[in-house]
Design a protein around this motif. Structure first.
Motif: not given
Length: 185
Positions: A83-101, A117-125
């Motif tokens: 988990t990204a250590s600063k995930i909560y500040p990223y969310m609080q900044i109110h910017k366009p947000l792309l995450a891949i986990f 409105n965050a773009i959250v993309l996921t993958f397996n292997e």
């Protein structure tokens, strides 16, 4: 980087506007970190659009840097426990947000639950199938088309106020336990 490369070849006037900054990519002492992102950028031929700074930066410097960005990218890991250590500040900044986990990362549920409105993309292997989706996101960003991530009411569950309250309740419970047991511990 595959999506960025595709864009640089097909629409260089748009994709050359994009610069990706990867900051704090090493845990080594300041000035001694080894780049890990830049070699991949070189491999894909997108190194003119990628800046890697291995040195870690302070929490407040991180907040300022996030505020100055046009859009935010949170790269995850193949490790489902990451988990990204600063995930909560990223969310609080109110910017366009792309995450891949990794689809099993706890960050996925947190981002989906706490932001709109965050773009959250996921993958397996393997994340190679994400290139087309990423291409479209980067095309939009290169054309200044952004959807700003906003917090949902569920974010309150992770706020400093709520979590501090839970810690306080735990401490009070511990004190009450020891007082009822009449111990000096």
């Amino acid at each position: 980087f595959k999506a960025l490369k595709k864009g640089l070849l097909s629409k260089p006037e748009v994709f050359n506007k994009l610069k990706f900054y990867f900051i704090g990519t090493s845990y080594a002492p300041s000035g001694t970190g080894t780049t890990t992102i830049l070699p991949l950028a070189i491999q894909y031929g997108v190194n003119d659009n990628v800046i890697e700074i291995t040195d870690r930066i302070s929490y407040y410097h991180t907040i300022l840097t996030l505020q100055q960005a046009d859009a935010l990218f949170i790269p995850g890991s193949e490790d489902p426990k990451y988990t990204a250590s600063k995930i909560y500040p990223y969310m609080q900044i109110h910017k366009p947000l792309l995450a891949i986990f990794n689809k099993n990362s706890s960050a996925v549920a947190t981002l989906n639950e706490c932001t709109d409105n965050a773009i959250v993309l996921t993958f397996n292997e393997n994340a190679t199938y994400l290139a087309d989706t990423l291409y479209q996101v980067l095309l939009d960003w290169g054309n200044n088309v952004y959807k700003f991530a906003t917090l949902t009411t569920k974010f309150e569950n992770y706020s400093a106020k709520t979590l501090t309250g839970k810690q306080t309740e735990l401490f009070i419970e511990a004190i009450n336990h020891f007082e009822t047991k009449n111990t000096n511990a």
